[in-house]
Design a protein around this motif. Sequence first.
Motif, mmCIF file in Angstrom:
data_model
loop_
_atom_site.group_PDB
_atom_site.id
_atom_site.type_symbol
_atom_site.label_atom_id
_atom_site.label_comp_id
_atom_site.label_asym_id
_atom_site.label_seq_id
_atom_site.Cartn_x
_atom_site.Cartn_y
_atom_site.Cartn_z
ATOM 1 N N ALA A 252 3.035 6.996 -17.550
ATOM 2 C CA ALA A 252 2.977 7.572 -16.207
ATOM 3 C C ALA A 252 2.729 6.488 -15.165
ATOM 4 O O ALA A 252 3.314 6.511 -14.077
ATOM 5 N N SER A 253 1.869 5.526 -15.507
ATOM 6 C CA SER A 253 1.599 4.424 -14.582
ATOM 7 C C SER A 253 2.852 3.600 -14.348
ATOM 8 O O SER A 253 3.119 3.165 -13.217
ATOM 9 N N GLN A 255 5.922 4.677 -14.536
ATOM 10 C CA GLN A 255 6.818 5.466 -13.696
ATOM 11 C C GLN A 255 6.364 5.445 -12.242
ATOM 12 O O GLN A 255 7.186 5.344 -11.321
ATOM 13 N N ASP A 256 5.045 5.558 -12.035
ATOM 14 C CA ASP A 256 4.512 5.504 -10.672
ATOM 15 C C ASP A 256 4.797 4.156 -10.029
ATOM 16 O O ASP A 256 5.163 4.080 -8.844
ATOM 17 N N PHE A 257 4.614 3.106 -10.801
ATOM 18 C CA PHE A 257 4.884 1.774 -10.280
ATOM 19 C C PHE A 257 6.346 1.644 -9.866
ATOM 20 O O PHE A 257 6.658 1.133 -8.793
ATOM 21 N N GLU A 258 7.240 2.094 -10.733
ATOM 22 C CA GLU A 258 8.662 1.997 -10.430
ATOM 23 C C GLU A 258 9.008 2.773 -9.165
ATOM 24 O O GLU A 258 9.778 2.309 -8.312
ATOM 25 N N LYS A 259 8.413 3.948 -9.017
ATOM 26 C CA LYS A 259 8.665 4.777 -7.835
ATOM 27 C C LYS A 259 8.143 4.080 -6.574
ATOM 28 O O LYS A 259 8.841 4.000 -5.561
ATOM 29 N N GLN A 260 6.907 3.563 -6.641
ATOM 30 C CA GLN A 260 6.335 2.881 -5.484
ATOM 31 C C GLN A 260 7.112 1.605 -5.152
ATOM 32 O O GLN A 260 7.311 1.276 -3.981
ATOM 33 N N TRP A 261 7.531 0.902 -6.174
ATOM 34 C CA TRP A 261 8.295 -0.328 -5.957
ATOM 35 C C TRP A 261 9.594 -0.031 -5.242
ATOM 36 O O TRP A 261 9.973 -0.735 -4.295
ATOM 37 N N GLU A 263 10.270 2.631 -3.356
ATOM 38 C CA GLU A 263 9.948 3.073 -2.002
ATOM 39 C C GLU A 263 9.641 1.873 -1.104
ATOM 40 O O GLU A 263 10.028 1.847 0.074
ATOM 41 N N LEU A 475 -0.116 2.378 -0.653
ATOM 42 C CA LEU A 475 -0.015 3.819 -0.515
ATOM 43 C C LEU A 475 -0.505 4.303 0.845
ATOM 44 O O LEU A 475 -0.051 5.332 1.345
#
Length: 494
Positions: A252-253, A255-261, A263, A475
Amino acid sequence: MKKFMRYRKSEMKRILRQDIKASAVVEAGIQEAYSVIRADAASRQEERRQMSCHGKTFSRRWAAVAAVVGVLAVSSVTVMAISGIFSKNVEQSGETLSYQLEFNYELTPDTVEAEVGYIPEGYSEVPNTDGTKWCADDSYQNGISIMMASADYLDAEPEALDAENVKSMEKTTINGMEAHLIVLDCSEEQDEKYFDKRIYLFNETEGYVCVVFGGNDLSMEELKKVAEGLTFTKTGQSAEYMSSEEKEIRDASAQDFEKQWQESRDFGVPQEYIYDIGTGFEYQQLKTENTTAEGVAKITVESVEMIDSVADYPQENFFDYAEDVELQLNGDGTAKPYTRVTYDGSGEEIAREESVNRKFLKVTVKAENISESAIDYWAGAGYLAHLEPMEEGNYKYPDTYTEPLNWQEDSMSIEGGPIYFDQSPYAGELNGHFFWRELAVGETLEYTLLYVVDEDQMDNLYLKYSSGSAIPLELDGTFSDRYVRLDTELNISQ
């Protein structure tokens, strides 16, 4: 034997400049770092475009890349009941090997160390690799590399043993263990030295796999002798599996990193974080293992000048002149041309240009410690970067990136970092603290840096000061990186 950790070149360069603190281990630490860079022919190439036949690292998959010539018939080995720590199933489909392992979690494996009994004549151990790597002619390229993968790691990284572009795979037995002798197809490999062989030694009872990598400078028969000479000893330390909850959190971390990166890339760089030459800005100097204190420095890039030759610049002010710089220079101090490869964002090659000319950028900087205590200031923090204006006022990151075709033989500049610092307390030394200087409260340091840049890439050129975060857009909307525009001073673009 410890795991042989690898990093991207930018991370390794930062380690070389930042993370070595004891003078007794400086040389060894640097040689270890450079052995990774040179032997792997650039880990970023392995990850993004898979151009090294050494394969991917344990952190993801080991994959060899090149055009596929040999085609293997589809086959599989049926999984047997788990009688030890794990059992395995391997499938060959065309040029791909896929390994599936099942683990007996009721058994707790010990970690295991390997000791080498045979190394071919002419190969010497690479310093500070704890008996994991040997190379000929002190080049730190190809040769022999040995890695241990314990059950807990193999469980956490299920694709760790997979391989692509496999030319052949032979199953045999070595020292009572099932062994897979793998040759990779490197028919399009352009580097002179690379890894194209590997041997997997499976010990399902004790719960480990030993991997012996071999370069194109030795035969599989010699690599087999290395594997046959290995002895293995339990360390007495238990391996600990990741729980399913820990794996879920990790995934999950990621995936979150990839999403934030993504964005952050879409957001770009706000105009207010781009500075002109002569305009100062605050740079957060973070506390690290080797810095004396956290603090803030005020940085002003005072001037930038394009120069043709570094012949008149003292060699002792270059970071590793003998390995990183001298080999890339002509007799008059100008930079030799090189072959450049351009990739799109997915890592696909879109262009290849030979005889690309390079020049040097001379950048003068002033840094003032505006903190309330002394700081260990990193003068090498600025990296060359390119930005493009967006309609909404922000600046966008480029859609493509370039690299030398052969990092092993062309490492003068790694990802835009400086190669020269005229105020280093370690001038003339191959020292991991080369770009660091202690600054007292209120002290100002003026210094000169040299960078290498392609002649046709002066447009939209910036000096990037990163916070060290992989995602500059936080964030809460805070933007942590700072950019100084260089091309207007160079009279290249308006």
